[in-house]
Write an enzyme that holds these catalytic residues in place. Structure first.
Site, PDB file in Angstrom:
ATOM      1  N   GLY A  79      35.875  50.853  53.187  1.00 30.41           N
ATOM      2  CA  GLY A  79      35.132  51.996  52.672  1.00 30.41           C
ATOM      3  C   GLY A  79      35.378  53.316  53.381  1.00 30.41           C
ATOM      4  O   GLY A  79      34.593  54.252  53.232  1.00 30.41           O
ATOM      5  N   HIS A  98      44.056  39.712  49.807  1.00 26.71           N
ATOM      6  CA  HIS A  98      44.118  40.243  51.177  1.00 26.71           C
ATOM      7  C   HIS A  98      42.870  39.798  51.942  1.00 26.71           C
ATOM      8  O   HIS A  98      41.741  40.050  51.522  1.00 26.71           O
ATOM      9  CB  HIS A  98      44.196  41.769  51.105  1.00 26.71           C
ATOM     10  CG  HIS A  98      44.393  42.445  52.422  1.00 26.71           C
ATOM     11  ND1 HIS A  98      45.636  42.620  53.003  1.00 26.71           N
ATOM     12  CD2 HIS A  98      43.511  43.016  53.283  1.00 26.71           C
ATOM     13  CE1 HIS A  98      45.501  43.271  54.146  1.00 26.71           C
ATOM     14  NE2 HIS A  98      44.221  43.521  54.349  1.00 26.71           N
ATOM     15  N   ASP A 155      40.948  39.959  55.544  1.00 28.30           N
ATOM     16  CA  ASP A 155      40.847  40.681  56.813  1.00 28.30           C
ATOM     17  C   ASP A 155      40.135  39.832  57.854  1.00 28.30           C
ATOM     18  O   ASP A 155      38.933  39.595  57.754  1.00 28.30           O
ATOM     19  CB  ASP A 155      40.080  41.989  56.603  1.00 28.30           C
ATOM     20  CG  ASP A 155      40.874  42.985  55.776  1.00 28.30           C
ATOM     21  OD1 ASP A 155      41.972  43.367  56.218  1.00 28.30           O
ATOM     22  OD2 ASP A 155      40.404  43.367  54.683  1.00 28.30           O
ATOM     23  N   MET A 192      48.618  51.180  58.155  1.00 31.46           N
ATOM     24  CA  MET A 192      47.214  51.524  57.928  1.00 31.46           C
ATOM     25  C   MET A 192      47.111  52.974  57.466  1.00 31.46           C
ATOM     26  O   MET A 192      47.758  53.854  58.038  1.00 31.46           O
ATOM     27  CB  MET A 192      46.378  51.354  59.207  1.00 31.46           C
ATOM     28  CG  MET A 192      46.293  49.933  59.766  1.00 31.46           C
ATOM     29  SD  MET A 192      45.622  48.684  58.644  1.00 31.46           S
ATOM     30  CE  MET A 192      44.023  49.372  58.194  1.00 31.46           C
ATOM     31  N   MET A 204      43.301  41.243  62.525  1.00 32.25           N
ATOM     32  CA  MET A 204      42.905  42.305  63.448  1.00 32.25           C
ATOM     33  C   MET A 204      42.249  41.611  64.636  1.00 32.25           C
ATOM     34  O   MET A 204      41.025  41.627  64.808  1.00 32.25           O
ATOM     35  CB  MET A 204      41.962  43.289  62.739  1.00 32.25           C
ATOM     36  CG  MET A 204      42.712  44.242  61.804  1.00 32.25           C
ATOM     37  SD  MET A 204      41.658  44.979  60.546  1.00 32.25           S
ATOM     38  CE  MET A 204      41.714  43.679  59.307  1.00 32.25           C
ATOM     39  N   MET A 212      38.821  39.709  61.508  1.00 35.27           N
ATOM     40  CA  MET A 212      38.461  40.611  62.618  1.00 35.27           C
ATOM     41  C   MET A 212      37.678  39.835  63.662  1.00 35.27           C
ATOM     42  O   MET A 212      36.801  39.039  63.315  1.00 35.27           O
ATOM     43  CB  MET A 212      37.621  41.770  62.105  1.00 35.27           C
ATOM     44  CG  MET A 212      38.246  42.538  60.946  1.00 35.27           C
ATOM     45  SD  MET A 212      37.253  43.997  60.567  1.00 35.27           S
ATOM     46  CE  MET A 212      38.030  44.554  59.044  1.00 35.27           C
ATOM     47  N   ASP A 230      47.137  50.094  53.530  1.00 32.99           N
ATOM     48  CA  ASP A 230      45.808  49.483  53.607  1.00 32.99           C
ATOM     49  C   ASP A 230      44.803  50.513  54.117  1.00 32.99           C
ATOM     50  O   ASP A 230      44.948  51.020  55.222  1.00 32.99           O
ATOM     51  CB  ASP A 230      45.886  48.269  54.555  1.00 32.99           C
ATOM     52  CG  ASP A 230      44.573  47.508  54.637  1.00 32.99           C
ATOM     53  OD1 ASP A 230      43.613  47.861  53.917  1.00 32.99           O
ATOM     54  OD2 ASP A 230      44.510  46.534  55.421  1.00 32.99           O
ATOM     55  N   GLY A 231      43.808  50.789  53.284  1.00 35.76           N
ATOM     56  CA  GLY A 231      42.737  51.691  53.686  1.00 35.76           C
ATOM     57  C   GLY A 231      42.566  52.852  52.727  1.00 35.76           C
ATOM     58  O   GLY A 231      43.451  53.697  52.622  1.00 35.76           O
ATOM     59  N   SER A 257      41.200  43.288  48.623  1.00 34.40           N
ATOM     60  CA  SER A 257      40.683  42.854  49.922  1.00 34.40           C
ATOM     61  C   SER A 257      39.269  42.320  49.768  1.00 34.40           C
ATOM     62  O   SER A 257      38.352  43.058  49.392  1.00 34.40           O
ATOM     63  CB  SER A 257      40.679  44.027  50.907  1.00 34.40           C
ATOM     64  OG  SER A 257      39.894  43.681  52.037  1.00 34.40           O
ATOM     65  N   HIS A 299      45.510  39.480  57.101  1.00 32.17           N
ATOM     66  CA  HIS A 299      45.628  40.648  57.976  1.00 32.17           C
ATOM     67  C   HIS A 299      44.807  40.380  59.234  1.00 32.17           C
ATOM     68  O   HIS A 299      43.584  40.468  59.216  1.00 32.17           O
ATOM     69  CB  HIS A 299      45.115  41.882  57.221  1.00 32.17           C
ATOM     70  CG  HIS A 299      45.156  43.144  58.016  1.00 32.17           C
ATOM     71  ND1 HIS A 299      44.556  44.308  57.581  1.00 32.17           N
ATOM     72  CD2 HIS A 299      45.719  43.448  59.223  1.00 32.17           C
ATOM     73  CE1 HIS A 299      44.754  45.265  58.483  1.00 32.17           C
ATOM     74  NE2 HIS A 299      45.440  44.771  59.488  1.00 32.17           N
TER      75      HIS A 299
HETATM   76  C1  DX5 Z   1      40.103  47.537  57.127  1.00 34.67           C
HETATM   77  C2  DX5 Z   1      40.839  46.511  56.331  1.00 34.67           C
HETATM   78  C3  DX5 Z   1      41.076  46.841  54.906  1.00 34.67           C
HETATM   79  C4  DX5 Z   1      39.819  47.112  54.096  1.00 34.67           C
HETATM   80  C5  DX5 Z   1      40.187  48.193  53.143  1.00 34.67           C
HETATM   81  O1  DX5 Z   1      40.464  47.487  58.460  1.00 34.67           O
HETATM   82  O2  DX5 Z   1      42.107  46.252  56.892  1.00 34.67           O
HETATM   83  O3  DX5 Z   1      41.830  45.800  54.279  1.00 34.67           O
HETATM   84  O4  DX5 Z   1      39.351  46.018  53.373  1.00 34.67           O
HETATM   85  O5  DX5 Z   1      39.042  48.566  52.461  1.00 34.67           O
HETATM   86  P1  DX5 Z   1      39.043  49.828  51.496  1.00 34.67           P
HETATM   87  O6  DX5 Z   1      40.022  49.530  50.404  1.00 34.67           O
HETATM   88  O7  DX5 Z   1      37.636  49.871  51.046  1.00 34.67           O
HETATM   89  O8  DX5 Z   1      39.437  51.004  52.316  1.00 34.67           O
HETATM   90 ZN    ZN Z   2      43.338  44.824  55.758  1.00 39.33          ZN
END
Ligand code: DX5
Ligand code: ZN
Length: 218
Positions: A141, A29, A31, A133, A64, A33, A171-172, A5, A62
């Protein structure tokens, strides 16, 4: 599938981050947002379009965002491999999955931390990816939540019972110390941000994660 990601990468050097995992990562990946569906704000279509030109890795988008029916197909048209939108933001996931496939990508549905999986199990035949998730969506993080793997087990059970062709993605908080339990629960696609871009050698981190996941699936 291992999907680094870029949320955890240096945003001034996104193309370099993509190239750092070329040849070892399956998907990149991304993200997206919007500061509405989640409080955080990242990147949108213009940046994704430019980044697509900079690397050959298939993009796993992804979203969001609120109103994915308005925006998601454009990511497919731009050339994304897979576009995932959130169940909590969409009142007709089957229709949007159809639109995404018609626009040229795979279609994914994401289930956030507080959303039960059961109402969505019947939709699996219409989807290519189910993203579960393992944190609350919004920030990288965060600490991995093993209790959410019960959703992965439920999805894997349904996929096996019906012989479906679908990726179950987590993911996460996926890292060296958590990826094996996610694989054992039935996940076969793994997003990792901090674990890949928070260490000096991103490519080596991807290789190590893959080996740990494969070891757990055997
Ligand atoms: C958070 C994202 C994830 C994020 C995961 O909402 O969807 O893709 O980048 O990060 P880590 O692997 O650090 O938890
Ligand atoms: Zn993600």
């Amino acid at each position: 599938m291992v999907a680094p990601s870029i949320l955890a990468a240096d945003f001034a050097y996104l193309a370099d981050a993509a190239r750092a995992v070329e040849g070892v990562a399956d998907w990149l990946h991304v993200d997206v947002m919007d500061n509405h569906f989640v409080p955080n704000l990242t990147i949108g279509l213009p940046v994704v379009r430019s980044l697509l030109q900079a690397t050959a890795i298939p993009f796993d988008i992804h979203l969001m965002i609120t109103d994915p029916r308005r925006w998601a197909p454009e990511y497919a048209e731009a050339g994304a491999y897979n576009v995932t939108f959130h169940a909590e933001a969409c009142d007709d996931p089957v229709a949007l999955a159809k639109d995404l496939r018609a626009a040229g990508s795979r279609a994914g549905l994401a289930i956030d931390r507080d959303t039960p999986i059961e109402p969505y199990l019947d939709l699996l035949p219409h989807l290519d990816t189910l993203l579960i998730m393992t944190i609350k969506a919004g920030f990288g993080g965060q600490r991995f939540m093993p209790e959410l793997l019960s959703k992965v087990r439920a999805a894997r059970q349904r996929v096996a019972a019906e012989g479906l062709q679908i990726r179950i993605e987590v993911d996460g908080g996926i890292a060296d110390d958590t990826i094996a339990q996610a694989a054992e629960a039935g996940a076969d696609a793994f997003v990792a941000g901090t674990a890949v871009y928070g260490v000096p050698d991103a490519a080596e981190a991807v290789r190590r994660l893959r080996a740990l996941a494969e070891g757990a699936q055997r």
